[in-house]
Design a protein around this motif. Sequence first.
Motif, mmCIF file in Angstrom:
data_model
loop_
_atom_site.group_PDB
_atom_site.id
_atom_site.type_symbol
_atom_site.label_atom_id
_atom_site.label_comp_id
_atom_site.label_asym_id
_atom_site.label_seq_id
_atom_site.Cartn_x
_atom_site.Cartn_y
_atom_site.Cartn_z
ATOM 1 N N LYS A 269 0.816 -1.214 0.000
ATOM 2 C CA LYS A 269 0.000 0.000 0.000
ATOM 3 C C LYS A 269 0.849 1.263 0.000
ATOM 4 O O LYS A 269 0.547 2.220 -0.725
ATOM 5 N N ASP A 270 1.908 1.275 0.779
ATOM 6 C CA ASP A 270 2.653 2.520 1.004
ATOM 7 C C ASP A 270 3.973 2.622 0.250
ATOM 8 O O ASP A 270 4.533 3.724 0.156
ATOM 9 N N TYR A 271 4.476 1.497 -0.288
ATOM 10 C CA TYR A 271 5.813 1.545 -0.878
ATOM 11 C C TYR A 271 5.889 1.017 -2.311
ATOM 12 O O TYR A 271 6.870 1.281 -3.003
ATOM 13 N N CYS A 272 4.919 0.239 -2.745
ATOM 14 C CA CYS A 272 5.034 -0.424 -4.044
ATOM 15 C C CYS A 272 4.089 0.201 -5.063
ATOM 16 O O CYS A 272 2.988 0.631 -4.724
ATOM 17 N N ASP A 273 4.535 0.228 -6.306
ATOM 18 C CA ASP A 273 3.789 0.872 -7.380
ATOM 19 C C ASP A 273 3.856 0.036 -8.651
ATOM 20 O O ASP A 273 4.672 -0.885 -8.775
ATOM 21 N N HIS A 274 3.049 0.444 -9.601
ATOM 22 C CA HIS A 274 3.188 0.025 -10.995
ATOM 23 C C HIS A 274 3.724 1.257 -11.731
ATOM 24 O O HIS A 274 2.938 2.059 -12.236
#
Length: 368
Positions: A269-274
Motif C-alpha cells: 500500500k505505502d511503498y510499491c507501485d506500478h
Amino acid sequence: MLRAPFRVLSPLLALLTSGLGAPAAAEDSRASSSAPTEQSLEKLERQVLGGGCAPRLMGDSSRRFVESQLLCDAHLSFILVQLALDGTPLPESPRRLKALLKDALTRARGPFMKGNTTRVQGHTLPDSILYRGYVLLMLAGMERAEMADAETTALFDALATSLESALSQQLLLPSFTKSIWPCDSAPAAAGLLLHGRLRGNASSLAMGERLTARLAQLAALPTGFPTRVNAKGHPVEPTPRATTLAWTGAFLAMGAHLTASTFTTTLLKDYCDHPGGELLPFAACREWPRGMNKPEDSASGPLMQGGYSVGASALAIAATHLSSEHPTWHRDLVNSAREMGIQPMLEKPHQHPLEAALYWWGTTARPW
C-alpha cells in the motif's frame, strides 16, 4: 538483514520510470523458465558448500554483505524442503540438508562470532538473533519435511529452549553486537512458532506468539515499523523502510502467522507501485516512505531512479508469494525481475549463489 538480490538493467529502468516502450504483458507461464531445475540446484549446492558465497552483492565489492554464507545455506535449505513438501524432492535431500546445516553451524558463523556466544547441544553458536533464527528455521524445515534425525531434532529442541531463555530476559535482541533491527527477529519468531507446532511445545509456541506480537506492536506505532530500536524497544531509527516490512512479512508468513499480512499489506500500500501505469504488468517498491528521498545505504541495496529499491522489490517477491492475498502483485514483481535480468543469473547460479538462492526461495516458498 537482506539487501539486494538482482541486477538492474537500464532498458527496464527507463520503462519503469517513464511508462514508454513497454513489452507486451507477460504471461504467467513464462515464470516456468525461471523455476529451479535439479541441475541448477545441484550447481548452486556445489558452490554454496564448496567455494561458498562471497560477502558482497551482485559481485560488487563496494556492497558488503557479510551474512551471505548463512543466507545461502539457509535459503537453499528452504528451497529443498519446499520441493519435498510439494512432492518433488531432490535425490538424497536428507543428506543435502544435513550438509547445509553443518555449514551453517561452522563456516557461516564467522561474521556473527564477534559478539557473545552460547553452547547449544555441543555447538558454540553466536547470540545473534538473526543467526539463531535462521538456524532454527533450517531445523524446522527438516522436521516439517520429515527429514530430521535424532541429532537434528535434539538440536532443534535445545536451540528453541536456549532462544526462549534469552528472549525471556530481553525480547528484542541484537543481530550484530548491539545493533537491534526488529525485522531480524522475524526468522526467530517463525522458528519458535514452528517448533511449538511441530514438537507440541507450548512454551516455544507462546514465546513465538509473544515475539510476533511485539513486532506487530512496533508496526502499529504512529511513525510506523522502526528500522532500529534500543534494548528497551524504543526507536532509535524510527523511519520505516520497505526492506524491513517485506522481510518481516515474508518470515512471519513462513511461520504461517496471520500477522504477516499486516507487514505485507502495508508494504504494498505505502511503498510499491506500478511505475509504468496500471496497464503494464510490472511492479517495484520504494525503499523510503513516499515524499522522502534518501540515498542508497547498505540495507536498501541499489536504488533505481525514482527511489525504487532492488532489495525491497526482491523481498516483496517472497512476501507476496507467501501470501494468498496478493497474487497479482507477485506476478508483476516477478515480471520486473525477469526483465531486469535475473535470468542470466539463474542460468549460472554458481556465479551468483546468493541472488539465485534468494530468488528461487521467493518464487517457491510456502507457509509451513
